[in-house]
Scaffold this active site. Structure first.
Site, PDB file in Angstrom:
ATOM      1  N   GLU A  38      41.916  -9.197 -15.354  1.00 51.46           N
ATOM      2  CA  GLU A  38      43.026  -8.839 -14.483  1.00 51.46           C
ATOM      3  C   GLU A  38      42.959  -9.548 -13.130  1.00 51.46           C
ATOM      4  OE1 GLU A  38      43.654  -4.657 -14.276  1.00 51.46           O
ATOM      5  OE2 GLU A  38      43.429  -4.389 -16.438  1.00 51.46           O
TER       6      GLU A  38
ATOM      7  N   GLY B 232      34.760   6.239 -12.297  1.00 55.83           N
ATOM      8  CA  GLY B 232      35.966   5.686 -11.714  1.00 55.83           C
ATOM      9  C   GLY B 232      37.208   6.442 -12.117  1.00 55.83           C
TER      10      GLY B 232
ATOM     11  N   CYS C 288      35.114   4.108 -15.712  1.00 58.60           N
ATOM     12  CA  CYS C 288      36.317   4.657 -16.318  1.00 58.60           C
ATOM     13  C   CYS C 288      37.481   4.389 -15.382  1.00 58.60           C
ATOM     14  CB  CYS C 288      36.165   6.162 -16.531  1.00 58.60           C
ATOM     15  SG  CYS C 288      34.931   6.603 -17.777  1.00 58.60           S
ATOM     16  N   ARG C 289      38.655   4.269 -15.967  1.00 59.78           N
ATOM     17  CA  ARG C 289      39.832   3.978 -15.145  1.00 59.78           C
ATOM     18  C   ARG C 289      40.832   5.119 -15.203  1.00 59.78           C
ATOM     19  NH1 ARG C 289      41.635  -2.044 -16.343  1.00 59.78           N
ATOM     20  NH2 ARG C 289      42.750  -1.704 -14.384  1.00 59.78           N
TER      21      ARG C 289
END
Length: 376
Positions: free
Chosen positions: A362, A210, A257-258
């Protein structure tokens, strides 16, 4: 003699206690309920009375859970009317966590289910009965990519999450090796499933590489991005596009992953979404926060890391986040609501290990608490 006994009541109790315990241990060994070998039995019989408990514990050190159950049952069978039986029954009814298998989902008793429903009526999302509901969950996992590294260990995440969700009462659809376009098509098709009408919630699980903006498809490269924006997921399942899940919890799990070296949040406004006619309000209404909340409601996203940071995966055990998520659901979902279980996952990452990451909750728009009540 009587005077001496009155002066030393504890000595009398101690003597009786030792004789009682020795008799119980002898009974366990003679009936072979602990499956001891002959050499272990001989060692026990040859030991002094005061050493028998220690010798037996050494012999069954690898069978602690079984031995504990047998000891409890032995005490319960000794005297059905004794007050000590009542105390032991309470212990058996709620065993310590250490005695629970770590790879099994702990079920909620029907009594606990009814108790929570009564005490928190109006505060929790309604749960449909087993025979009346058709819960669905979707897992999208990309392991192999044309231009990105192989996600070794991802197959363990699929197996673990699929087993967990099935244990929670969901029929699980697993999709793999998808481009961003394929992922969006799968999401639209899943959102249209008629089973959602008779469901009470859904899980959407994404596991892939990601970046800060979204989840990578199998064709992704720096030169030609292949990314499913996070906002697309919420748009597909909002109340405008997925009426079957209106007012029902939609739980999004993201193992990816961001990105790095990016300062913006993935929940930032998207130019594409702003020009999407399907999300525009009527001309006589202004799109304000209240209206937006009504369109996007009953969501919660749980991501494996904070923005800008990577997520770690053990190639032989699976992703750290997914592993902890499964463990916490197995141990705690029988009595705690979803957000509390999520916080327990976060607490498991509280002290950074060799590889640090912090899962985040979130885009939360749930207005009630969600209890999954496994087994009910």
């Amino acid at each position: 003699m009587a005077d001496k006994r009155k002066k030393n009541p504890l000595k009398v109790l101690e003597s009786v206690g030792k004789e009682l315990l020795t008799g119980i241990l002898d009974d366990l060994v003679e009936k072979n309920v602990l499956k001891l070998q002959e050499t272990e039995k001989k060692k026990f019989h040859d030991a002094k009375p005061e050493d028998k408990a220690r010798v037996l514990i050494d012999s069954v050190r690898q069978k602690r859970h079984e031995a504990g159950q047998v000891l409890v049952q032995t005490f319960l069978n000794m005297d059905k009317s004794s007050t000590s039986t009542e105390a032991l029954s309470k212990i058996e009814a709620e065993p310590p966590e250490s005695a629970e298998p770590t790879d099994a989902l702990k079920l909620c008793t029907h009594e606990e289910f009814l108790k929570v429903c009564k005490e928190r009526a109006g505060e929790i999302y309604p749960i449909k009965g087993k025979n009346d509901r058709t819960r669905l969950a979707l897992i999208i996992c990309n392991t192999e990519f044309d231009h990105l590294p192989l996600r070794k260990g991802a197959e363990l995440d699929i197996t673990g999450m699929k087993g967990l969700l099935e244990g929670l009462g969901y029929s699980v659809d697993v999709r793999e090796k998808l481009t961003a376009e394929d992922m969006e098509s799968v999401l639209w098709a899943f959102a249209a499933r008629p089973e959602h009408r008779s469901s009470d919630s859904t899980f959407l699980v994404f596991m892939s590489h990601g970046i800060i903006d979204g989840i990578c498809g199998t064709l992704h490269s720096d030169e030609k991005p292949d990314v499913l924006p996070y906002d697309t997921i919420f748009r597909i399942f909002n109340n405008r596009n997925c009426l079957s899940l209106k007012d029902k919890p939609k739980i999004i799990i993201v193992q990816a992953c961001r990105g790095v070296n990016h300062g913006e949040l993935w929940v930032s406004d998207s130019p594409v979404a702003a020009t999407d006619s399907s999300s525009q309000p009527p001309r006589n209404l202004e799109e304000d926060a209240v209206y937006k909340t009504h369109v996007e409601k009953d969501f919660i996203a749980f991501c494996s890391s904070t923005p800008h940071n990577v997520s770690w995966r053990n190639i032989t055990k699976g992703s750290l986040f997914i592993t902890q998520l499964i463990t916490c659901f197995q141990k705690y979902s029988w009595r705690y609501h979803l957000e509390e279980v999520f916080r327990m996952v976060q607490r498991s990452f509280d002290k950074p290990d060799v590889k640090a990451q912090m899962p985040t909750i979130e885009r939360q728009s749930m207005t009630r608490y969600l209890y999954l009540f496994p087994g009910n």
